[in-house]
Design a protein around this motif. Structure first.
Motif, PDB file in Angstrom:
ATOM      1  N   ALA A  76       1.680   5.703   5.081  1.00  0.00           N
ATOM      2  CA  ALA A  76       0.641   5.107   4.672  1.00  0.00           C
ATOM      3  C   ALA A  76       0.090   5.368   6.022  1.00  0.00           C
ATOM      4  CB  ALA A  76       0.692   4.076   3.758  1.00  0.00           C
ATOM      5  N   ASN A 132       2.285   6.392  -6.780  1.00  0.00           N
ATOM      6  CA  ASN A 132       0.826   6.262  -7.903  1.00  0.00           C
ATOM      7  C   ASN A 132       0.086   5.805  -8.349  1.00  0.00           C
ATOM      8  OD1 ASN A 132      -1.349   7.686  -8.302  1.00  0.00           O
ATOM      9  ND2 ASN A 132      -0.387   9.149  -9.760  1.00  0.00           N
ATOM     10  N   GLU A 158       0.882   3.439  -2.870  1.00  0.00           N
ATOM     11  CA  GLU A 158       0.671   5.706  -3.164  1.00  0.00           C
ATOM     12  C   GLU A 158       1.683   6.315  -3.350  1.00  0.00           C
ATOM     13  OE1 GLU A 158      -0.621   5.719   0.892  1.00  0.00           O
ATOM     14  OE2 GLU A 158      -2.579   5.316   0.490  1.00  0.00           O
ATOM     15  N   GLN A 159       3.720   5.682  -3.145  1.00  0.00           N
ATOM     16  CA  GLN A 159       4.291   6.339  -3.711  1.00  0.00           C
ATOM     17  C   GLN A 159       4.403   6.799  -5.037  1.00  0.00           C
ATOM     18  OE1 GLN A 159       8.080   5.246  -0.865  1.00  0.00           O
ATOM     19  NE2 GLN A 159       8.777   6.039  -2.090  1.00  0.00           N
ATOM     20  N   SER A 166      -4.300   6.060   5.841  1.00  0.00           N
ATOM     21  CA  SER A 166      -5.495   5.363   4.924  1.00  0.00           C
ATOM     22  C   SER A 166      -4.719   3.625   5.392  1.00  0.00           C
ATOM     23  CB  SER A 166      -4.197   5.416   3.234  1.00  0.00           C
ATOM     24  OG  SER A 166      -2.494   5.139   3.146  1.00  0.00           O
ATOM     25  N   LYS A 211       0.893  -0.858  -0.007  1.00  0.00           N
ATOM     26  CA  LYS A 211       0.463  -0.194  -0.144  1.00  0.00           C
ATOM     27  C   LYS A 211       1.262   0.809  -0.015  1.00  0.00           C
ATOM     28  CE  LYS A 211      -3.820   2.290   0.991  1.00  0.00           C
ATOM     29  NZ  LYS A 211      -5.376   2.134   0.223  1.00  0.00           N
ATOM     30  N   ARG A 212       1.665   0.942   0.497  1.00  0.00           N
ATOM     31  CA  ARG A 212       2.325   2.710   1.270  1.00  0.00           C
ATOM     32  C   ARG A 212       3.716   2.797  -0.351  1.00  0.00           C
ATOM     33  NH1 ARG A 212       8.268   3.080   0.501  1.00  0.00           N
ATOM     34  NH2 ARG A 212       8.670   1.590   1.542  1.00  0.00           N
TER      35      ARG A 212
END
Length: 292
Positions: free
Chosen positions: A130, A28, A25-26, A133, A21-22
């Motif tokens: 993260a 995208n 997000e990092q 989230s 997840k991290r």
């Protein structure tokens, strides 16, 4: 695309998802879960296989291969077809494999896109960016059962201390260390010295063993109840509702502490996490934890 391979029990799956997840997000980029290893259930002496368990949360469930497809071919003993499908889907993807138990700073600062991540990744350093989230993702889908709700009310009415006694496969597994009665006695003494009128709630994968063997000079409850819902989900949700923690050397314990929203809580963890004392767990344990 970021792909994480899931393996192990719920705690391990949460660590693996959190890393993915991290990174997603990092960078995208979408996150995919690879269930090919965890859904291939086969008997092996001394090892406990766990099913996919993240479905209890509001996580982003997007898969490398549809779980129904994996289960269909596995049921027909045609796992090689799953391997072929996986090989096609992973064409051109890099593989990042965990090399040591300590944190890989390059993975935090410069993660690779279009890659499969295979490992356990047991450190908050891998996903601290993260947290907001992840706390949404790791919210529970279902409410507690009436039986568990009764226990929750008692937890909320007391200075509750979660005591996690992991037994089961830990008792006979040479890799992990089952916690001794001496550890829990020292930990409960520490709590009694620092908390007024604590009530110890004992959670275990062998509650009957705890009922038969645990004697404490304090208020305590061995949490043992029948439920029509998922028992490990109910246990984790109740554990995370406590104010203080006495952990086993377990990722399940770890996540109960992380999910707790209580500030200034006392968390006690064992000094020795693995049977092999050379394994460095400094990136796993919290800086404010009491080690006994």
């Amino acid at each position: 695309m970021v792909i994480v391979r899931l393996r192990g029990g719920l705690g391990n799956q949460m660590f693996q998802y959190a890393l993915g997840k991290r990174i997603s997000e990092q960078l995208n980029t979408p996150l995919k879960l690879d269930l090919t290893t965890i859904l291939r259930v086969k008997k092996k002496e001394g090892f406990t296989y766990r099913p996919y368990q993240l479905h209890i949360f509001n996580v982003e469930e997007s898969y490398l291969i549809n779980p129904k497809t994996i289960r269909f071919f596995n049921k027909l003993h045609l796992h090689f077809i799953v391997e072929i499908i996986k090989g096609i889907k992973l064409l051109g993807k890099k593989k990042v494999k965990e090399k040591t138990f300590t944190v890989d700073d390059n993975l935090i600062n410069s993660p690779l896109n279009n890659a499969l991540y295979s490992g356990y990744w047991q450190s908050e350093k891998y996903f601290s960016d993260a947290e907001a989230s992840l706390r949404l993702d790791f919210s529970f889908k279902e409410s507690l059962s009436p039986q568990a709700t009764n226990i929750l009310e008692k937890i909320q009415q007391t200075n509750s201390v979660c005591v996690h006694m992991r037994r089961g496969d830990y008792v006979q597994n040479n890799y992990f260390v089952p916690m001794s009665s001496d550890y829990f006695e020292k930990a409960s003494t520490y709590i009694n010295d620092h908390i007024k009128d604590p009530h110890f709630f004992i959670f275990s994968d062998e509650p009957q063993w705890c009922i038969d063997n645990i004697k404490m000079d304090a208020n305590f409850t061995v949490v043992d109840f029948e439920t029509e819902k998922i028992k490990y989900k109910e246990d984790l949700q109740l554990m995370a509702s406590c104010q203080h923690f006495i952990m086993s050397a377990s990722s399940f314990s770890w996540w109960a502490v992380w999910l707790s929203g209580v500030k200034n809580k006392i968390t006690i963890a064992p000094k020795q996490w693995f049977a092999d004392q050379s394994i460095d767990v400094s990136d796993l344990v919290g800086s404010d934890w009491i080690r006994l």
